[in-house]
Motif scaffolding. Sequence first.
Motif, PDB file in Angstrom:
ATOM      1  N   VAL A 190     112.513 108.187 109.377  1.00 50.85           N
ATOM      2  CA  VAL A 190     111.057 108.086 109.349  1.00 50.85           C
ATOM      3  C   VAL A 190     110.648 107.445 108.032  1.00 50.85           C
ATOM      4  O   VAL A 190     111.168 107.786 106.969  1.00 50.85           O
ATOM      5  CB  VAL A 190     110.414 109.487 109.489  1.00 50.85           C
ATOM      6  CG1 VAL A 190     108.897 109.413 109.297  1.00 50.85           C
ATOM      7  CG2 VAL A 190     110.748 110.090 110.853  1.00 50.85           C
ATOM      8  N   ASP A 191     109.721 106.485 108.101  1.00 51.61           N
ATOM      9  CA  ASP A 191     109.249 105.812 106.894  1.00 51.61           C
ATOM     10  C   ASP A 191     107.722 105.859 106.869  1.00 51.61           C
ATOM     11  O   ASP A 191     107.073 106.179 107.867  1.00 51.61           O
ATOM     12  CB  ASP A 191     109.756 104.371 106.859  1.00 51.61           C
ATOM     13  CG  ASP A 191     109.833 103.819 105.438  1.00 51.61           C
ATOM     14  OD1 ASP A 191     109.432 104.531 104.502  1.00 51.61           O
ATOM     15  OD2 ASP A 191     110.291 102.676 105.268  1.00 51.61           O
ATOM     16  N   TRP A 192     107.171 105.518 105.737  1.00 53.60           N
ATOM     17  CA  TRP A 192     105.725 105.631 105.564  1.00 53.60           C
ATOM     18  C   TRP A 192     105.200 104.445 104.760  1.00 53.60           C
ATOM     19  O   TRP A 192     105.942 103.700 104.126  1.00 53.60           O
ATOM     20  CB  TRP A 192     105.364 106.929 104.832  1.00 53.60           C
ATOM     21  CG  TRP A 192     105.968 107.002 103.449  1.00 53.60           C
ATOM     22  CD1 TRP A 192     107.237 107.400 103.116  1.00 53.60           C
ATOM     23  CD2 TRP A 192     105.332 106.627 102.212  1.00 53.60           C
ATOM     24  NE1 TRP A 192     107.444 107.301 101.755  1.00 53.60           N
ATOM     25  CE2 TRP A 192     106.296 106.833 101.174  1.00 53.60           C
ATOM     26  CE3 TRP A 192     104.068 106.150 101.884  1.00 53.60           C
ATOM     27  CZ2 TRP A 192     106.002 106.574  99.833  1.00 53.60           C
ATOM     28  CZ3 TRP A 192     103.783 105.896 100.548  1.00 53.60           C
ATOM     29  CH2 TRP A 192     104.735 106.103  99.547  1.00 53.60           C
ATOM     30  N   GLY A 193     103.886 104.289 104.810  1.00 51.21           N
ATOM     31  CA  GLY A 193     103.251 103.211 104.065  1.00 51.21           C
ATOM     32  C   GLY A 193     101.776 103.466 103.895  1.00 51.21           C
ATOM     33  O   GLY A 193     101.217 104.446 104.396  1.00 51.21           O
ATOM     34  N   PHE A 194     101.123 102.559 103.180  1.00 51.63           N
ATOM     35  CA  PHE A 194      99.678 102.657 102.977  1.00 51.63           C
ATOM     36  C   PHE A 194      99.166 101.292 102.536  1.00 51.63           C
ATOM     37  O   PHE A 194      99.939 100.423 102.131  1.00 51.63           O
ATOM     38  CB  PHE A 194      99.333 103.713 101.913  1.00 51.63           C
ATOM     39  CG  PHE A 194      99.728 103.319 100.514  1.00 51.63           C
ATOM     40  CD1 PHE A 194      98.839 102.642  99.686  1.00 51.63           C
ATOM     41  CD2 PHE A 194     100.999 103.615 100.028  1.00 51.63           C
ATOM     42  CE1 PHE A 194      99.207 102.258  98.397  1.00 51.63           C
ATOM     43  CE2 PHE A 194     101.375 103.244  98.741  1.00 51.63           C
ATOM     44  CZ  PHE A 194     100.478 102.567  97.925  1.00 51.63           C
ATOM     45  N   GLU A 234     100.148 105.137 106.876  1.00 55.48           N
ATOM     46  CA  GLU A 234     100.920 104.946 108.098  1.00 55.48           C
ATOM     47  C   GLU A 234     102.204 105.778 108.052  1.00 55.48           C
ATOM     48  O   GLU A 234     102.786 105.975 106.984  1.00 55.48           O
ATOM     49  CB  GLU A 234     101.318 103.483 108.289  1.00 55.48           C
ATOM     50  CG  GLU A 234     100.170 102.553 108.600  1.00 55.48           C
ATOM     51  CD  GLU A 234     100.642 101.139 108.879  1.00 55.48           C
ATOM     52  OE1 GLU A 234     100.198 100.559 109.881  1.00 55.48           O
ATOM     53  OE2 GLU A 234     101.453 100.619 108.087  1.00 55.48           O
ATOM     54  N   VAL A 235     102.625 106.238 109.216  1.00 61.42           N
ATOM     55  CA  VAL A 235     103.916 106.898 109.376  1.00 61.42           C
ATOM     56  C   VAL A 235     104.637 106.223 110.538  1.00 61.42           C
ATOM     57  O   VAL A 235     104.072 106.099 111.637  1.00 61.42           O
ATOM     58  CB  VAL A 235     103.760 108.405 109.648  1.00 61.42           C
ATOM     59  CG1 VAL A 235     105.134 109.038 109.897  1.00 61.42           C
ATOM     60  CG2 VAL A 235     103.052 109.092 108.495  1.00 61.42           C
ATOM     61  N   VAL A 246     101.886 105.514 113.475  1.00 61.92           N
ATOM     62  CA  VAL A 246     100.598 106.213 113.465  1.00 61.92           C
ATOM     63  C   VAL A 246      99.863 105.798 112.201  1.00 61.92           C
ATOM     64  O   VAL A 246     100.352 106.021 111.086  1.00 61.92           O
ATOM     65  CB  VAL A 246     100.778 107.736 113.514  1.00 61.92           C
ATOM     66  CG1 VAL A 246      99.408 108.420 113.489  1.00 61.92           C
ATOM     67  CG2 VAL A 246     101.558 108.149 114.762  1.00 61.92           C
ATOM     68  N   ARG A 247      98.698 105.178 112.376  1.00 62.94           N
ATOM     69  CA  ARG A 247      97.862 104.728 111.251  1.00 62.94           C
ATOM     70  C   ARG A 247      96.608 105.587 111.207  1.00 62.94           C
ATOM     71  O   ARG A 247      95.990 105.859 112.250  1.00 62.94           O
ATOM     72  CB  ARG A 247      97.498 103.264 111.419  1.00 62.94           C
ATOM     73  CG  ARG A 247      96.519 102.732 110.374  1.00 62.94           C
ATOM     74  CD  ARG A 247      96.236 101.249 110.547  1.00 62.94           C
ATOM     75  NE  ARG A 247      97.386 100.441 110.134  1.00 62.94           N
ATOM     76  CZ  ARG A 247      97.362  99.104 110.078  1.00 62.94           C
ATOM     77  NH1 ARG A 247      96.257  98.438 110.422  1.00 62.94           N
ATOM     78  NH2 ARG A 247      98.436  98.443 109.690  1.00 62.94           N
ATOM     79  N   VAL A 284      92.202 107.266 113.790  1.00 62.87           N
ATOM     80  CA  VAL A 284      93.651 107.318 113.943  1.00 62.87           C
ATOM     81  C   VAL A 284      94.064 106.380 115.069  1.00 62.87           C
ATOM     82  O   VAL A 284      93.459 106.407 116.152  1.00 62.87           O
ATOM     83  CB  VAL A 284      94.135 108.747 114.257  1.00 62.87           C
ATOM     84  CG1 VAL A 284      95.653 108.783 114.427  1.00 62.87           C
ATOM     85  CG2 VAL A 284      93.695 109.720 113.173  1.00 62.87           C
ATOM     86  N   GLU A 285      95.073 105.548 114.826  1.00 64.36           N
ATOM     87  CA  GLU A 285      95.568 104.590 115.818  1.00 64.36           C
ATOM     88  C   GLU A 285      97.082 104.755 115.951  1.00 64.36           C
ATOM     89  O   GLU A 285      97.810 104.706 114.959  1.00 64.36           O
ATOM     90  CB  GLU A 285      95.243 103.166 115.396  1.00 64.36           C
ATOM     91  CG  GLU A 285      95.637 102.104 116.380  1.00 64.36           C
ATOM     92  CD  GLU A 285      94.594 101.884 117.466  1.00 64.36           C
ATOM     93  OE1 GLU A 285      94.941 101.345 118.522  1.00 64.36           O
ATOM     94  OE2 GLU A 285      93.421 102.245 117.229  1.00 64.36           O
TER      95      GLU A 285
END
Length: 542
Positions: A190-194, A234-235, A246-247, A284-285
């Motif tokens: 699992v990774d994440w961002g912004f 984001e995930v 998921v944003r 949420v998208e």
Amino acid sequence: MKKLFLAGVSLTAICLINAANAADTIPPMKSGYACDPYKNYACLDSYLGSDFFTRFVNYYRLEWGHEAAPADPKAPPSRRDYWPPTPQTTPPMPFTEWPYGGTTSLGVTRTSSIDSPLMTAIGNTAVGQALNDSHIQVYGWIDGGGNLSNNTVRGGNAPAAYDYNPNTVQLDQAVLYIERLPDTVQKDHVDWGFRVAPIYGANYRYTTAYGLFSSQLLNQNASNGFDIPMAYGEVFIPQVMEGLMVRFGRYISIPDIEAQLAPNNYMYSHSMTYTFDNYTNTGVEATLAATKNWMFQLGVTVGTEAMPWHVGQKITNPDPNPLFPYTTMLKDPGATPSITAGVRWTSDSGNDDVNVVANGINGGQWGYNNLQWYGLTYYHKFDDRWHISFEVYDEHQNNVINANNPAAAAAFAAGGTPFSPQIMPFNSPFLAQCSNSTVFSCTAEARAALTYVNYKASALDNISYRLEYFDDVEGQRTGTKTAYVETGIGWQHWFSPQIEIRPEVSFYKSLNANAFNGNANLGIAPNKSTAVIGSADIIIHF
């Protein structure tokens, strides 16, 4: 406005002067030179130099005349090997993947993939190394432009966009991105961002959401303003089928061909199709890659151009009018729970891409920009030089006050809605010009069809032809009840991946009434049915 634009130009001039002064100490780029980073990537750091300003200038110099930065042979693959091929390149096109929005592109994004002079300049510092180790990028651009037009009234180019004021030079946008991109190529963790993307300039006029810095536009009608059209996290969960993103936050709405931010568009100006539909959503998208060909999107938002803290709220009208169906509304009735749903299909070859979307769907009550949007985009690549982009939609709002009903117009002027002049003195949503003058309100609808025909003339040149039809059925979107046709042609030339110019010329025709050379904020009625606008901008990335 002009000072900031000139500052961007001056930065370029300083860079070129400094590069010339550094000629004795920094080897020139020429074929066969032993330390050419395009021939030997290990030479990159020694070519750039050690201090910030030298590295910053030399990175522009390094890429000048090239279509891409030197490639790192040790870099991991930028996409999954079984994914549809990348359809385009940047330069000369404004994107590599067919746009679909609402997510970082799935299957094709690595965490450190930004070609940025700023990040390169600080790459040998402790701060730069810490940012790179965290896969955080800081970069942006300055975009300034101008136009010549047959219109003369301030704001008289509207409903054409983004060159709102005729015969002027302006700072369109100064943008800073602070972001971390989730790694969507890998499938093992699992990774994440912004992303946080503040913007300043004349283009804020088109990105403003009611309740977020909106007084600049709605209470002051400022020429330049500030906004944050993107602020989201984001995930990425790769274990769900081919990946689930998921944003959450504020983001650009899906699935338009165009985007507010300058580098993501074929031309300097924007189509009316894009100007008058959904710009941003907050909520949420979720985007699911079911296979390499099929993606599905589902989102819950608070409407369009609306903030969660600005939900619709009503009190009893102290002066009830039996003709007036509204109570006095303190906030935006369009800020209400809404659904976005979409499906995307891409061919195995990557040459065809279709997106079908319903965006911002709720009860459809007339709001600041509460558009009930149903439409699709389609892309087709003929060969490495030619492709087309096509968009069609229908959008509407319900219970829009009828400007053709004297009692309704008087009730609106008396202050019964959050868009009445006592509350929103500038740039408020237009009323509807309903066909039946006896009704108090009606549904206001708009329909659009848009196509871009795009030709890659060289690795650094793109020529785009735009043709569109826009029908403002009740006049609520543009302020004039008419259909429009528009056509234009633009040239996008890249001096390097960091500096580009986009000259163009466009012709607009309103078919049923005069729509140009007016300004509702100034009480000036439009007096022209045609607009001819020549314009150009320069984008300097940093």
